[in-house]
Design an enzyme around this catalytic site. Structure first.
Site, short mmCIF file in Angstrom:
data_model
loop_
_atom_site.label_atom_id
_atom_site.label_comp_id
_atom_site.label_asym_id
_atom_site.label_seq_id
_atom_site.Cartn_x
_atom_site.Cartn_y
_atom_site.Cartn_z
N LEU A 6 0.85 -1.20 0.00
CA LEU A 6 0.00 0.00 0.00
C LEU A 6 0.88 1.25 0.00
O LEU A 6 0.62 2.20 0.73
CB LEU A 6 -0.91 0.00 1.24
CG LEU A 6 -1.93 -1.14 1.33
CD1 LEU A 6 -2.64 -1.11 2.68
CD2 LEU A 6 -2.94 -1.05 0.19
N THR A 43 3.26 3.94 -2.67
CA THR A 43 2.88 4.93 -3.70
C THR A 43 1.83 4.36 -4.64
O THR A 43 0.80 4.98 -4.88
CB THR A 43 4.15 5.31 -4.52
OG1 THR A 43 5.15 5.73 -3.61
CG2 THR A 43 3.86 6.40 -5.53
N GLY A 100 0.16 1.17 -4.45
CA GLY A 100 -0.97 0.46 -3.83
C GLY A 100 -2.03 1.41 -3.31
O GLY A 100 -3.24 1.22 -3.57
N ILE A 147 1.80 4.46 -19.67
CA ILE A 147 1.73 4.25 -21.13
C ILE A 147 1.25 2.81 -21.39
O ILE A 147 1.86 1.87 -20.91
CB ILE A 147 3.12 4.42 -21.80
CG1 ILE A 147 3.73 5.78 -21.44
CG2 ILE A 147 3.01 4.25 -23.31
CD1 ILE A 147 5.15 5.97 -21.96
N LYS A 169 12.78 -3.48 -17.66
CA LYS A 169 11.64 -3.17 -18.55
C LYS A 169 11.94 -3.61 -19.97
O LYS A 169 11.06 -4.12 -20.67
CB LYS A 169 11.34 -1.68 -18.51
CG LYS A 169 10.88 -1.21 -17.13
CD LYS A 169 10.90 0.30 -17.05
CE LYS A 169 10.58 0.80 -15.67
NZ LYS A 169 10.87 2.23 -15.52
#
Ligand SMILES: NC(=O)c1ccc[n+]([C@@H]2O[C@H](COP(=O)([O-])OP(=O)(O)OC[C@H]3O[C@@H](n4cnc5c(N)ncnc54)[C@H](OP(=O)(O)O)[C@@H]3O)[C@@H](O)[C@H]2O)c1
Length: 434
Positions: free
Chosen positions: A16, A18, A20, A142, A211
């Protein structure tokens, strides 16, 4: 629509912070819109974080609290677990594994976990008829995963490149526009919350590499292969490089590049000089961008916010909406038993041009020695810049090359670095002509 589709989708949220907390706020703020779009509600039934007492700006009075996210994954009675803890090992990995083993779908923003264990997780999910969705793991707000996996599903993608780390893009943009040094701008970025207290994952290129490995898998239909990504961060980029780049018609960006070549699949993250006219060159600040080269659709550019509470929660909830609607796609776009193995193409095989900056003693013969080191490796120089003269003292010299092979360039640089007339290790930035 069956009755089962009308029942709320019950979710349990692990983490919980940033992202969550923002997911819970978004689900609350957009509840009626989401119900209209899904034909059913998305209901949070359980949450887990480390500190129960922390004020997160959300009402947790009606949900079950778990100190242990793995216990929550097993026991909460949810249909789906949202993993927003982070990290490739430990509680995040165990939570995802337990969720799948107990028959629950998974939505995660965790690129580190997917880059390292993605193929194994996909296999586990698909063998049980479950979905693992991860739009938020790459480029935040995005919709690049859906863009590639669904939007470009009719295409063969030959290349993907992008600005995949907003912290680095912010630092490089500030260095260019203010002329300040890396360390100075990094300290500011930390004060503004754009860089972590320990910024190494971002500035050393690891986050972008996570990524890129995921993107390459989705783009090429190959297993995630993080260990083959060549990684170089931005610590060595100096303020003067931006002046030279400007004179030469370039911008400096940290890019992730994945390309299918005859030698295999290239995956690399490193600072690049790109022509000022390339669309990606003008994507500045914390923004991310991804370009895909597809055979029928041609070149497609995605730009947006790659991180932050709102954009990342938007991507997480988009995945929840898909699952609530009953839509399921193989994790990496291709069933995991049909992911085609790819031969990694080594960095030494990269072909392209180079920018090199040297600090040399200003005396006769030095430039000829540099030219000879290049010539001996069949590296042909394109441009040569020397600012001012200072006999017998250090002067900066900058050159660019025509296309050559990385291995030849590295050998030439090793010879140049060994010369008595070269005062600092040569600095090299690869040029990408998109
Ligand atoms: N922040 C972004 O902009 C962004 C963008 C894209 C993707 N992501 C990814 O999203 C994930 C979450 O990032 P974040 O920025 O939200 O991280 P964060 O703010 O550090 O939050 C992490 C949460 O996990 C909880 N947690 C940590 N260890 C735990 C444990 N052992 N058991 C239970 N809960 C535990 C923390 O609890 P406490 O709050 O009690 O400490 C916290 O609520 C990461 O995978 C990250 O890479 C983040």
């Amino acid at each position: 629509m069956s009755d089962a589709r009308q029942a709320p989708l019950k979710i349990a949220v692990a983490g919980l912070g940033t992202v969550g907390a923002s997911v819970l706020k978004l689900l609350d703020a957009q509840a009626s819109l989401i119900e209209q779009r899904c034909g059913r509600r998305i209901e949070v039934v359980a949450v887990s974080a480390r500190s129960k007492g922390k004020d997160r700006g959300v009402d947790l009075s009606k949900v079950q609290w778990f100190d242990d996210p793995v216990a929550m994954a097993a026991q909460s009675g949810a249909d789906l677990v949202v993993e927003l803890i982070g990290g490739s090992e430990g509680p995040a990995r165990d939570t995802v594994a337990t969720a799948l083993e107990t028959g629950k779908h998974v939505v995660t923003a965790n690129k580190a976990l997917l880059a390292v264990h993605g193929t194994e997780i996909a296999q586990k999910a698909e063998s049980r008829g479950l979905t693992v969705a991860f739009e938020a793991a790459v480029a935040g707000g995005i919709p690049i995963i859906k863009g590639l996996r669904e939007g470009l599903a009719a295409n063969s993608v030959s290349e993907i490149h992008g600005i995949l780390n907003g912290t680095c893009n912010y630092i490089l943009t500030e260095m260019r526009t203010t002329g300040r040094d890396f360390a100075d701008v990094l300290a500011d970025a930390q004060a503004l919350g754009y860089a972590e207290a320990d910024p190494s994952f971002d500035i050393d290129g690891v986050d972008a590499a996570h990524k890129l490995a995921i993107l390459a898998s989705v783009a090429f239909g190959t297993p995630v292969d993080f260990s083959s990504v060549y990684i170089e961060g931005i610590r060595q980029v100096s303020a003067v490089d931006f002046d030279y780049a400007d004179q030469l018609g370039f911008r400096i960006k940290l890019l992730g590049i994945a390309r299918r070549t005859e030698a295999g699949v290239e995956q690399r993250v490193h600072p690049c000089m790109v022509p000022k006219t390339a669309p990606i060159a003008s994507v500045d600040g914390v923004f991310n961008a991804v370009v895909a080269q597809a055979d029928f659709a041609d070149r497609v550019l995605f730009v947006g916010r790659g991180a932050g509470a709102g954009p990342t929660a938007s991507a997480v909830v988009a995945d929840l909406v898909d699952i609530a609607r009953g839509r399921s796609t193989p994790t990496f776009g291709v069933p995991s038993d049909r992911l085609g193995a790819a031969t990694p193409s080594p960095m030494e095989a990269r072909r392209g041009s180079y920018y090199v900056r040297l600090m040399v003693v200003d005396r006769p013969g030095v430039i000829a020695d540099i030219a000879a080191a290049m010539r001996d490796q069949n590296v042909s120089m394109e441009q040569f810049l020397q600012r001012g003269r200072s006999p017998d003292e250090g002067v900066p010299v900058v050159l660019t090359t025509h296309d050559t092979e990385e291995a030849a360039m590295q050998r030439a640089l090793a010879t140049i670095a060994a010369s008595d007339s070269v005062l600092e290790p040569p600095r090299m930035i690869r040029i990408e002509q998109f």
